[in-house]
Design a protein around this motif. Structure first.
Motif, short mmCIF file in Angstrom:
data_model
loop_
_atom_site.label_atom_id
_atom_site.label_comp_id
_atom_site.label_asym_id
_atom_site.label_seq_id
_atom_site.Cartn_x
_atom_site.Cartn_y
_atom_site.Cartn_z
N VAL A 38 0.89 -1.20 0.05
CA VAL A 38 0.00 -0.03 0.08
C VAL A 38 0.83 1.34 0.03
O VAL A 38 0.57 2.13 -0.68
N VAL A 39 1.87 1.26 0.72
CA VAL A 39 2.83 2.45 0.86
C VAL A 39 3.67 2.75 -0.37
O VAL A 39 4.12 3.96 -0.55
N ILE A 40 4.46 1.53 -0.67
CA ILE A 40 5.46 1.56 -1.61
C ILE A 40 5.21 1.12 -2.94
O ILE A 40 5.16 1.88 -4.05
N ILE A 41 4.82 -0.16 -3.17
CA ILE A 41 4.66 -0.85 -4.29
C ILE A 41 3.65 -0.13 -5.28
O ILE A 41 3.75 0.35 -6.28
N ILE A 42 2.37 -0.04 -4.75
CA ILE A 42 1.03 0.28 -5.54
C ILE A 42 1.41 1.65 -5.89
O ILE A 42 1.22 2.10 -7.19
N PRO A 43 1.86 2.63 -4.96
CA PRO A 43 1.88 4.16 -5.43
C PRO A 43 3.20 4.16 -6.48
O PRO A 43 3.18 5.10 -7.21
N SER A 44 4.20 3.27 -6.30
CA SER A 44 5.21 3.56 -7.20
C SER A 44 4.70 3.23 -8.65
O SER A 44 5.26 3.83 -9.77
N VAL A 45 4.06 2.04 -8.83
CA VAL A 45 3.71 1.49 -10.03
C VAL A 45 2.55 2.62 -10.69
O VAL A 45 2.80 3.04 -11.88
N SER A 46 1.69 3.14 -9.76
CA SER A 46 0.87 4.44 -10.17
C SER A 46 1.83 5.59 -10.57
O SER A 46 1.54 6.27 -11.87
N THR B 115 14.24 -0.57 0.30
CA THR B 115 14.52 0.69 0.86
C THR B 115 15.18 1.68 -0.08
O THR B 115 15.34 2.87 0.30
N SER B 116 15.53 1.03 -1.23
CA SER B 116 16.12 2.04 -2.11
C SER B 116 15.24 2.33 -3.06
O SER B 116 15.47 3.40 -4.06
N VAL B 117 13.83 2.14 -3.04
CA VAL B 117 12.65 2.72 -3.90
C VAL B 117 12.62 4.55 -3.38
O VAL B 117 12.46 4.70 -2.33
N PRO B 118 13.06 5.31 -4.33
CA PRO B 118 12.97 6.76 -3.94
C PRO B 118 11.40 7.01 -3.49
O PRO B 118 10.77 6.94 -4.27
N ALA B 119 11.32 7.71 -2.24
CA ALA B 119 10.24 8.37 -2.04
C ALA B 119 9.52 9.31 -3.21
O ALA B 119 8.28 9.31 -3.40
N GLN B 120 10.35 9.80 -3.83
CA GLN B 120 9.97 10.67 -5.12
C GLN B 120 9.21 9.98 -6.01
O GLN B 120 8.32 10.72 -6.85
N LEU B 121 9.36 8.73 -6.22
CA LEU B 121 8.68 7.98 -7.28
C LEU B 121 7.19 7.93 -6.77
O LEU B 121 6.34 7.72 -7.47
N PHE B 122 7.00 7.68 -5.49
CA PHE B 122 5.64 7.34 -5.09
C PHE B 122 4.90 8.46 -4.19
O PHE B 122 3.93 8.01 -3.85
N ILE B 123 5.52 9.39 -3.77
CA ILE B 123 5.04 10.44 -2.73
C ILE B 123 3.63 10.87 -3.20
O ILE B 123 2.62 11.04 -2.78
N VAL B 124 3.67 11.50 -4.68
CA VAL B 124 2.66 12.08 -5.16
C VAL B 124 1.39 11.19 -5.20
O VAL B 124 0.33 11.36 -4.87
N PRO B 125 1.57 9.76 -5.74
CA PRO B 125 0.34 8.98 -5.97
C PRO B 125 -0.14 8.58 -4.44
O PRO B 125 -1.33 8.58 -4.38
N LEU B 126 0.97 8.43 -3.61
CA LEU B 126 0.50 8.05 -2.22
C LEU B 126 -0.36 9.18 -1.68
O LEU B 126 -1.23 8.99 -0.89
N PHE B 127 0.05 10.34 -1.92
CA PHE B 127 -0.60 11.55 -1.34
C PHE B 127 -2.18 11.48 -1.71
O PHE B 127 -3.16 11.65 -1.32
N LEU B 142 0.10 9.28 8.91
CA LEU B 142 1.63 9.36 8.93
C LEU B 142 2.21 8.15 9.31
O LEU B 142 3.09 7.70 8.81
N ILE B 143 1.55 7.55 10.50
CA ILE B 143 2.23 6.45 10.78
C ILE B 143 2.25 5.35 10.21
O ILE B 143 3.18 4.42 9.99
N ILE B 144 1.01 5.23 9.11
CA ILE B 144 1.17 4.02 8.52
C ILE B 144 2.34 4.01 7.41
O ILE B 144 2.86 3.16 6.98
N ILE B 145 2.33 5.21 6.80
CA ILE B 145 3.41 5.64 5.95
C ILE B 145 4.90 5.36 6.78
O ILE B 145 5.72 4.50 5.91
N TYR B 146 5.05 5.99 7.84
CA TYR B 146 6.51 5.45 8.12
C TYR B 146 6.65 4.15 8.71
O TYR B 146 7.77 3.50 8.40
N CYS B 147 5.39 3.53 9.00
CA CYS B 147 5.59 1.78 9.05
C CYS B 147 6.02 1.15 7.71
O CYS B 147 6.95 0.30 7.86
#
Lengths: 305, 277
Positions: A38-46, B115-127, B142-147
């Motif tokens: 949810v936090v890394i893989i799905i948003p990265s693909v998106s 750990t090396s997937v850059p946050a810049q790749l997913f921060i916008v879709p995650l938002f 935020l806690i879920i993201i940090y986890c």
């Protein structure tokens, strides 16, 4: 009835070995996998998919192929940001590593006080970016800081607003970030240096090697894996740098200290150009993965790097 | 005799090492000293010891900077992240280290490079995802993201710890008919507590200090943790150095104290990646 019972039991056995028992093991890792997905893989693909659209974050998105990437290659600000990132990385691969090696080598050569030095060097590494910037915004302030102090003693090369000048803003940021990092490198290299076989130094000494020669021919080759690894993490860290730039200058003045991450941030959260921002994210990920893949491929092939 | 005669003097070492210590330590000392000065004194005496120690900056930072609130927010976010990450990573590491999973090696590799997937790749879709879930401006979000961000590292760390535990205990327990849960709870966890402590320190420090996700996902001033709270404070009172320095001291004091007590573990955890290489 008598015939069906063993068959049912067999079914149950199959069900148990192929489903129940694996589930009893997988259940321990499933929550972890869900959170990571949810936090890394799905948003990265998106993120990769968005890079090929003109989405603005709210209305309908259109597929526009490689247009975002074409735009990036003609975007002077992005080019500036990329060059700034390369400069940032280049300085970081030289100065903090050199200081780190120097500190570690000297520390390895003393008997007393090693623990205290190590402690002092490591403390700045524990600090948040907001702390480092608080410290150095003051110390590099033209009125209160080191520059003003030197100017009072007739040395006037630092009594100006370092972060406010186009020619110095980026170097000022690199300096602050470097101050935060070098102590970590000392500790990292020192740990590797204490693993080096003492007899190698003994032999070198008997051959009449100077300290510099010992460092060059015994220490450096022996800690090479750690050194290469530190260069890899520095490359990644400096390519993705955001905090120090965002806090100290916001990328200014006039994009002079813009880096790819701050530019991405502006595009996404100020201009709402989500597709364009996503394409910057893809470029960043690709750029970071170059040394990373070389590293893993060489390791796989058994290279001692 | 010959050997000691050829040994180098360590005095030059100490001269350079002390210079380095000065570079590391002086800026921190000045930050602390200026937190105890009035604005007038900072103007007169910007780099020296305070002539009188004033505590007003701290009480004022506490009131106008709402430090009570942001410290509580930071404790909630950091605490939640530590607990969440250790549960996720602890059980995940157990599965990877001790329960034979199909594709377990591949997952271990993912947690190494994850750990090396850059946050810049997913921060916008995650938002955007978090906006749809209604998790923007919530501490849980935020806690879920940090986890998610810290669990790959913690899993890798704990896995290598659990792999190195002696096999005999677990075999004996299994022969006695112990379940996976029993082995995890009563054998693995008690034996790998040092790994858990190290992971907790690293995860705690990084969420205490984290800036990018905090500034993006928590914009409500009453929810901000100390990193972005201090940032907002710095922007508002940028000329009042005594006040903002006091705010900074409040943020780093717990870290420095904890570091002095648990130095070895901090260093071990933070350099782990490097030493593995």
């Amino acid at each position: 009835m008598t015939k069906a019972a063993p068959r049912q039991a067999a079914h149950w056995q199959v069900f148990k070995t192929h489903f129940v028992e694996p589930l009893g093991r997988w259940i321990y890792i499933i929550p972890l996998l869900i959170v990571n997905a949810v936090v890394i893989i799905i948003p990265s693909v998106s993120g990769i998919l968005y890079a090929f659209t003109d989405w603005n974050g709210t209305t309908e998105a259109n597929f526009i192929g490689l247009d975002n990437f074409g735009r990036l290659f003609q975007d002077a600000v992005f080019f500036r940001a990329f060059i700034n990132n390369v400069t940032y990385t280049g300085i970081f691969l030289i100065v903090p590593i050199a200081v780190g090696l120097l500190g570690a080598y000297l520390l390895a050569g003393i008997r007393h006080g090693q623990v205290v030095y190590r402690l002092l060097y490591f403390i700045p590494y524990m600090f948040a970016s907001v702390i480092n910037t608080q410290i150095w915004r003051y110390l590099l302030h033209p009125k209160h800081g080191v520059g003003a102090f030197l100017a009072d003693h007739g040395i006037t090369f630092l009594d100006f607003a370092v972060f406010g000048r186009r020619s110095t803003a980026l170097y000022g940021i690199v300096f602050v970030d470097g101050w935060h990092t070098w102590g970590f490198l000392v500790v990292l290299y020192l740990a590797a240096m204490t693993q080096v076989d003492k007899e190698l130094y003994e032999v070198a000494r008997l051959d009449g090697a100077t300290r510099l020669q010992q460092f060059r021919h015994v220490t450096l080759p022996s800690i090479r894996p750690t050194l290469i690894f530190s260069m890899l993490i520095i490359f990644i860290g400096t390519t993705l740098v955001f905090d120090h730039v965002y806090i100290l200058t916001g990328g200014g003045p006039a994009h002079a200290s813009e880096v790819m991450s701050t530019y991405l941030y502006t595009q996404a959260f100020e201009n709402f150009d989500v597709g364009y921002a996503a394409s910057i994210g893809v470029i960043l990920a690709l750029w970071v993965s170059v040394p990373l893949s070389i590293f893993y491929v060489l390791r796989r092939r058994g290279w001692q790097i | 005799m010959l050997k000691s005669g050829r040994e180098h003097s360590t005095i030059p070492n100490h001269v350079i090492l002390m210079t380095l210590a000065f570079i590391a330590f002086m800026p921190i000392a000045i930050l602390f000293m200026n937190a105890f000065k009035t604005t007038a004194e900072i103007g007169r005496n910007p780099l020296g010891m305070p002539s009188e120690w004033h505590y007003e900056n701290f009480t004022e930072a506490w009131e106008v900077g709402r430090y009570g609130t942001i410290l509580r927010n930071s404790v909630v976010i950091t605490g939640g992240t530590i607990v969440g990450t250790l549960i996720l990573a602890g059980s995940g590491a157990y599965a990877l280290a001790r329960l034979k999973l199909r594709g377990g090696d591949l997952l271990t590799f993912y947690f190494l490079v994850g750990t090396s997937v850059p946050a810049q790749l997913f921060i916008v879709p995650l938002f955007i995802m978090w906006r749809n879930f209604g998790l923007i401006n919530t501490q849980l979000g935020l806690i879920i993201i940090y986890c998610g961000l810290s669990s790959p590292f913690a899993t890798y760390l704990l896995r290598s710890y659990m792999v190195s535990l002696p096999e005999e205990f677990m075999e004996a327990a299994r022969v006695d008919g112990a379940t996976n849960w029993h082995i995890f709870r009563h054998i693995i966890m008690p034996l790998s507590w040092p790994g858990f402590v190290t992971a907790a320190l690293v995860v705690g420090l990084s969420s205490w200090n984290e800036f990018l996700f905090a500034v993006t996902f928590l914009t409500d001033p009453s929810l901000k943790p100390i990193s972005t709270g201090l940032f907002a404070f710095q922007s508002r009172y940028s000329r009042d150095w005594g006040l903002t320095n006091a705010g900074a001291v409040i943020m780093i004091l717990p870290i420095i104290i904890l570091f002095l007590i648990l130095q070895r573990r901090f260093v071990e955890g933070l350099t782990q990646g490097g030493l593995k290489a």
